[in-house]
Structures are given as C-alpha cells and as structure tokens.
Design an enzyme around this catalytic site. Sequence first.
Site, short mmCIF file in Angstrom:
data_model
loop_
_atom_site.label_atom_id
_atom_site.label_comp_id
_atom_site.label_asym_id
_atom_site.label_seq_id
_atom_site.Cartn_x
_atom_site.Cartn_y
_atom_site.Cartn_z
N SER A 1 -6.55 -1.06 -10.28
CA SER A 1 -5.51 -0.07 -10.50
C SER A 1 -4.16 -0.67 -10.15
O SER A 1 -4.07 -1.59 -9.33
CB SER A 1 -5.76 1.16 -9.61
OG SER A 1 -4.63 2.00 -9.56
N TYR B 1 -6.58 3.25 -0.48
CA TYR B 1 -6.93 3.08 -1.89
C TYR B 1 -6.36 1.77 -2.42
O TYR B 1 -7.04 1.01 -3.12
CB TYR B 1 -6.40 4.26 -2.71
CG TYR B 1 -6.76 4.20 -4.17
CD1 TYR B 1 -8.08 4.28 -4.58
CD2 TYR B 1 -5.77 4.08 -5.15
CE1 TYR B 1 -8.42 4.23 -5.94
CE2 TYR B 1 -6.10 4.03 -6.50
CZ TYR B 1 -7.42 4.11 -6.89
OH TYR B 1 -7.75 4.05 -8.22
#
Length: 314
Positions: A161, A187
């Site tokens: 990501s 994350y």
Amino acid sequence: MTTSTPVSTPFSRETTALEVVRDLDLTGRRAVVTGGASGIGVETARALAAAGADVTLAVRNPEAGQRAAAEITGTTGNDRILVAPLDLADLGSVASFVRTWDGPLHMLVNNAGIMASPEMRTEQGWEMQFATNHLGHFALATGLYRSLAAAEGARIVSVSSAAHLRSPVVFSDIHFRQRPYDPWQAYGQSKTANVLFAVDATRRWADDGIFTNALMPGAIRTNLQRYISEEELDRMRTQSGGGAAYWKTPEQGAATSVLVAASPLVAGVGGRYFEDCQEAGPNQPGTRTGYAPYARDPEAAERLWQVSEEHLRA
C-alpha cells in the site's frame, strides 16, 4: 536472475483485472489467493479463474469462501475453485494450510490484511497488523516454498500500500511495546514489510524460478476500511487530491495484482513495486506515489527475513 529494465505495460489505472487476463490462458496453473472471499481478493480470484486457472480461496470464513467460489464459478464457468480455511494471525492455521497443500503452486497472491485497527495482539503478544499482514504471509510463503519451486516459474504477489510511506519497519520496537500504539504507523510498517519481503524473497529464490513483487492496488472501498470512519476516509481522499474519482472499483483495484501474478510482461521480474499496472519509481517528496527507499533497501530486507524467522521459531 531478474531483469533490470523497468516494466511498462499497455494497462492503466482504469484497467480491470479481467482486461489484464483477456488474452491469457492459465489452464493447468494453480493459484492461492488469501482473503479471496471479498474485495479485491475475490476479483483477483475471478480474473485468474476466468483465464482457466485452478484457484484456492484461502479465507478466515469458509462459508463466505464457499459463497464466493460459487459466484466465481457462475460468472466464469470455471468449477475448479476450492476453499480452504486460513487465519494468518494463527500460525497453527497457516501450518495446517501448508500441510494440506499438495503439488506445485504457480501463483501465491498474499492479498489478505487488516488496516488501521485498534490495538490488538496475537496470543504471542505480537501486534496484530504486523502479525497478519506480514508474519502470517511470510509463514505461508516459506511453508509453501517447495511447491512454489516445483512450479518452475512461480510468482508471489505481495499486496502492499502507499501507506508504507508512513513508516519503515521499526526493528527496535516492531510490536509497540515501548512506543505508544498508532494504528496508521502499525499499518504502514506492515506494508513496508510486504515490499521488503518481495525484495529478499526474490534475492533468495529467483534461482529457483520464484519471483516476488509488491504492489499498491489503489484506493478501493472494501471491508478493509472497516476500522476507519467516514470522516477519516474523506480526509484521506482530500489529501490524495483525487476527489471522489480517487476510488477505484474492486475490479480495477485487482488489476495490478493479476498483472503481477499472471502477465507475461512481468515474467522473470522480481523485487519491484507496482502501481496502476506499471512498475513504479521512487517516491517524490510531496506525493503519495512510488516506493520509499527504505522499502527496497536490501539490508533492511535481509534483516526483516531474519527477524521473521526468529518470530516463527519463538
């Protein structure tokens, strides 16, 4: 060995996964897609199935997996869609999946993940996002190594990501035992780990015909954002400068995964980072595209591999 020429394709941000495989025949090839029951996972699986591959949906909820498998068969006509239970936060579950796999594996799509969750920990005390997004997939890939090598040209897809730009892997405190927990930092480092895995897996396994690449699928509204408020999503969209058009459809979001998994344009390529169906370059200041240099640092990649092996032995 990997090639050094950047990969360029005729595809774009608007391309769908089915368009990527339109002229491909994957008959006889076997794929595993983690998180294949929903979101971009099910669209990745659908495209591979549409091209003739045997696809196993590795999912936490087998009932949801069976519904997805039936729907994929209905839309593609391919009835070689299997479902297997897999909880990436549970190493016992990963080991069970590995034990039950038999024969070569041509495509491993490490797609499942959690995003910006509240602080949670595994039974080992590991931070849940790092444990799920990286360690579980690391255990799966290393456990399936012999099957991947037997395919003589296997590919591993490491779904990362742009959030990896938020944080390197903080080796001194991976599990937030000393620093305050931050869901986005957690994350971010897990997504950096996904890129670093692609770098070192290719270094270690390219001579065995196994190539691994990482990618940014794009911003797609899926269950991945279940821990994020609408206000936060709106803020993220505004920061990205794309307005409402910033969001891709799941079919578009799966396209880069399918490209990396199956396209001949990516044959013999490993350790790279892709966005919008193209190989991406280094991140430029003030942008949210491209890769952070720390995410493709070979020394950090090798260190992460060693640290990950230590976790699995603990």
